[in-house]
Every structure is written in C-alpha cells, then in structure tokens.
Motif scaffolding. Structure first.
Motif, short mmCIF file in Angstrom:
data_model
loop_
_atom_site.label_atom_id
_atom_site.label_comp_id
_atom_site.label_asym_id
_atom_site.label_seq_id
_atom_site.Cartn_x
_atom_site.Cartn_y
_atom_site.Cartn_z
N PRO A 132 0.82 -1.22 0.00
CA PRO A 132 0.00 0.00 0.00
C PRO A 132 0.85 1.27 0.00
O PRO A 132 1.95 1.29 0.55
N ASP A 133 0.32 2.30 -0.62
CA ASP A 133 1.00 3.60 -0.67
C ASP A 133 0.14 4.62 0.06
O ASP A 133 -0.91 5.03 -0.44
N PHE A 134 0.57 5.02 1.23
CA PHE A 134 -0.18 5.98 2.03
C PHE A 134 0.50 7.34 2.04
O PHE A 134 0.23 8.17 2.91
N SER A 135 1.37 7.61 1.10
CA SER A 135 2.15 8.85 1.13
C SER A 135 1.31 10.11 0.95
O SER A 135 1.65 11.15 1.47
N ASP A 136 0.20 10.02 0.22
CA ASP A 136 -0.61 11.21 0.01
C ASP A 136 -1.89 11.23 0.84
O ASP A 136 -2.73 12.09 0.64
N HIS A 137 -2.05 10.30 1.76
CA HIS A 137 -3.25 10.28 2.59
C HIS A 137 -3.16 11.35 3.66
O HIS A 137 -2.15 11.49 4.35
N VAL A 138 -4.23 12.12 3.80
CA VAL A 138 -4.26 13.23 4.74
C VAL A 138 -5.15 12.91 5.93
O VAL A 138 -4.80 13.19 7.07
#
Length: 107
Positions: free
Chosen positions: A59-65
């Motif tokens: 999973p890629d959570f880098s842009d989750h705010v």
C-alpha cells in the motif's frame, strides 16, 4: 475522490489509477443491460485483478491526509477482489467465468 481531485489539476492523474478504472468498469458492467459483449468484457476485467492484489500487498499511504483514508483504501481494494466472485455467484444469469479465466484467478 472530490477531495483528491480538488487539490490541483495534477492530482487528476489520481483518478486514472488502474484500480479506479477497474471500479468504473465493474460498476458499468453491473448497471448496463445485457449485451453479447458483456461477457467478454467481464472476462477481460478478470485479468486485471493483479492491480488490487498489488495495492493490498504494497500500500502507498504517502498522500493520505485524513485518518479514515487507509481504511477506505483497504475496503476499496478488497471489494475489487470480491467483485468477480459476486458477479459469478450472485449474478450468474449474466456472468459466467471461462475455464482459462478461472484458472488464471486461482493461480
């Protein structure tokens, strides 16, 4: 999707991720009337199940705010994995899986 798309025009590329396109295609398959090409489209979409599998594994959570975004991420990709089975088991009047497609999914 509105929150992500409203940040800037460059974030509209977010909407063209493979899992989002797959979601739109499954929604269209379930809403459109039965046509001869519906079964072929369904079988073709089953070959794209690698996208939600990879998304769940890495999973890629880098842009989750927002704090709820990771939960929605996992729910969305899990539903994408279950959608072909839903179509075959509960909507068997419209969809059936070809043997090569079934073998591909079970590998």
């Amino acid at each position: 999707c509105y929150i992500k798309a409203s940040k800037s025009w460059s974030d509209l590329a977010y909407m063209t991720m493979p899992c989002h396109i797959l979601t739109i295609m499954y929604v269209l398959l379930l809403l459109l009337p039965t046509t001869p090409h519906l079964q072929h489209t369904f079988n073709l979409l089953n070959y794209f199940l690698w996208a939600p599998i990879i998304a769940l594994v890495v999973p890629d959570f880098s842009d989750h705010v927002y704090p709820i975004e990771p939960y929605l991420y996992f729910i969305h990709h899990t539903i994408l994995l279950l959608c072909p089975f839903y179509c075959c088991l509960l909507r068997s009047d419209r969809f059936d899986m070809d043997p090569p497609c079934l073998m591909y999914m079970l590998e």
